[in-house]
Scaffold this active site. Structure first.
Site, PDB file in Angstrom:
ATOM      1  N   HIS A   1      39.144  35.129  50.743  1.00 48.81           N
ATOM      2  CA  HIS A   1      39.607  34.752  49.416  1.00 48.81           C
ATOM      3  C   HIS A   1      39.310  35.878  48.444  1.00 48.81           C
ATOM      4  O   HIS A   1      38.304  36.565  48.589  1.00 48.81           O
ATOM      5  CB  HIS A   1      38.900  33.463  48.952  1.00 48.81           C
ATOM      6  CG  HIS A   1      39.631  32.773  47.859  1.00 48.81           C
ATOM      7  ND1 HIS A   1      39.450  33.105  46.535  1.00 48.81           N
ATOM      8  CD2 HIS A   1      40.576  31.801  47.894  1.00 48.81           C
ATOM      9  CE1 HIS A   1      40.252  32.351  45.804  1.00 48.81           C
ATOM     10  NE2 HIS A   1      40.947  31.547  46.596  1.00 48.81           N
TER      11      HIS A   1
ATOM     12  N   ASP B   1      43.038  26.388  52.585  1.00 48.78           N
ATOM     13  CA  ASP B   1      44.124  26.158  53.536  1.00 48.78           C
ATOM     14  C   ASP B   1      43.646  25.863  54.950  1.00 48.78           C
ATOM     15  O   ASP B   1      44.420  25.376  55.774  1.00 48.78           O
ATOM     16  CB  ASP B   1      45.053  27.379  53.577  1.00 48.78           C
ATOM     17  CG  ASP B   1      45.954  27.435  52.358  1.00 48.78           C
ATOM     18  OD1 ASP B   1      46.469  26.377  51.981  1.00 48.78           O
ATOM     19  OD2 ASP B   1      46.116  28.520  51.783  1.00 48.78           O
TER      20      ASP B   1
END
Ligand code: ACO
Length: 383
Positions: free
Chosen positions: A269, A320
């Site tokens: 991320h 996700d």
């Protein structure tokens, strides 16, 4: 521009650059000894995930406060009254090739919704809030209707008595889901509703900052979310798990991916340097739903992959990763995973479009030119 040891330039991909102020969302990416933190308008995502509903979250994002009981009832009524699609949008869905991908359908349908809005070009904040609410109500209807139309089934109308998540499942399946599945989807919608200046939200803000219409901004956002480095990653996660097949094959697969310099979907991320706080809830839900189905293989594979990726590269799962197995356990088709993200994130996109319109300035950064120096123009016959 200074060059970093990685070869990237300082600020490339806008990394570490603040481009605006916002009251909508706060993220602390955490670190090796510090948990990450995610707040929607000051409320911790852990509290919202456990105690609120998607409708409460929508009120918080669009109106700035958690609703009172009567405001919540009012919002539910309003959403209930807005969920059905204009007949021309339903006709439009029926005219599409059945092979059209759901995210492409959503992107085009949002654009088409502007045709039935007499105030489509009105960029006042109050009208923008109404449009945002209508799109929150209709995104799920569009995707559920498309899933049925493409399989030759008749779209199922929404039920005003049901909440947002339960309505989506009803319209997609044609029958009411049980409370556990509806609540699981509701929590997913809360967790995905907002996330600061991520790529799709930023694209919505860049678009609306030109004072174009709300639908154009959201169309930009849907197109941006679709990418595999953003919301499209959840479908990639599921494809990988399907390809690997069993928990014992995970470690070898991960090593092969890294050896081939391939990215593993659902990990890493830009902002979080430790566990994404949303992943904490999704991991738990993935296990609970797997147990309920009597099969935790996908969860076991996910845990094995999490361990292997952490050991090899120090990367943590993002939102996700576990959302993939949660959606699978709820029975959603693979190509609806990213659309479900959009069905939730439309609330955050709308809040940011409203915030941008409240204090607008065109967004226009600079670049450092590294192309050819100025040179003489030669007519075509002399080149
Ligand atoms: N698998 C393998 N390596 C990774 C991964 C990954 N998932 N993520 C980052 N890395 C490595 C990169 O290869 C790079 O290594 P290097 O410095 O040795 O070249 C380093 O970590 C930094 O990665 P970047 O891609 O430069 O980081 P950036 O901040 O630009 O990208 C992103 C963040 C796009 C999320 C990235 O981690 C990624 O591609 N992840 C996989 C896709 C994904 O899961 N996307 C969903 C993100 S959450 C969301 O958008 C809703």
């Amino acid at each position: 521009m200074a060059q970093k040891p990685s070869g990237r330039f300082e600020g490339e991909g806008l990394e570490g650059i603040k481009v605006s102020q916002t009251e909508v969302c706060f993220i602390d990416g955490g670190g090796p000894d510090r948990a990450a933190k995610l707040l929607y308008r000051g409320y911790n995502i852990h509290d919202l995930a456990v105690q609120s509903s998607y409708e409460e979250t929508v009120h918080l994002l669009l109106y700035g406060t958690l609703p009172t009981r009567s405001q919540l009832d009012d919002l539910r009524r309003k959403l209930g009254g807005m969920r059905a699609l204009p007949p021309e949008v339903l006709k439009f869905l029926q005219s599409l090739p059945r092979t059209a991908k759901p995210m492409d359908v959503l992107r085009t349908a949002v654009s088409a919704l502007s045709f039935s809005d007499p105030r489509s070009d009105d960029v006042s904040v109050e009208v923008a809030r109404e449009k945002g609410l209508r799109l929150v109500a209709q995104f799920g209807t569009i995707m559920a209707a498309w899933d049925r139309v493409r399989s030759g089934k008749v779209p199922v109308p929404p039920d005003p008595e049901l909440g947002h998540a339960a309505n989506f499942l009803l319209m997609q399946r044609g029958q009411k889901a049980d409370d556990l599945e509806s609540r699981a989807l509701d929590v997913c919608l809360v967790l995905h509703a907002e996330h600061d200046f991520n790529a799709s939200t930023f694209s919505a803000r860049v678009t609306i900052a030109t004072l174009t219409d709300f639908y154009s901004a959201i169309t930009s956002a849907v197109g941006t979310l679709k990418g595999p480095l953003h919301g499209g990653a959840n479908e990639g996660v599921m494809k990988n798990l399907n390809e690997i097949g069993t928990p014992d094959k995970v470690e070898g697969w991960v090593q092969k991916q890294f050896a081939a310099k391939q990215k593993i979907m659902g990990f890493g991320h830009r902002v979080y340097k430790t566990e994404d706080p949303r992943a904490t809830h999704l991991r738990k839900m993935s296990l609970e739903l797997g147990k309920r189905r009597g099969n935790t293989t996908l969860y076991d594979m996910s845990i094995a992959m999490e361990g292997a990726v952490k050991r090899e590269k120090g990367l943590s799962p993002n939102v996700d990763f576990y959302s993939a197995t949660v959606y699978h356990a709820i029975g959603l088709p693979l190509d609806l995973f990213t659309p479900i993200f959009a069905v939730s994130r439309i609330a955050g996109w709308s809040a940011h479009v409203i915030e941008q319109l409240s204090n607008n300035r065109l967004i226009r950064p600079l670049s450092e030119y590294v192309g050819a120096a100025e040179r003489p123009y030669l007519p075509v016959e002399k080149r």
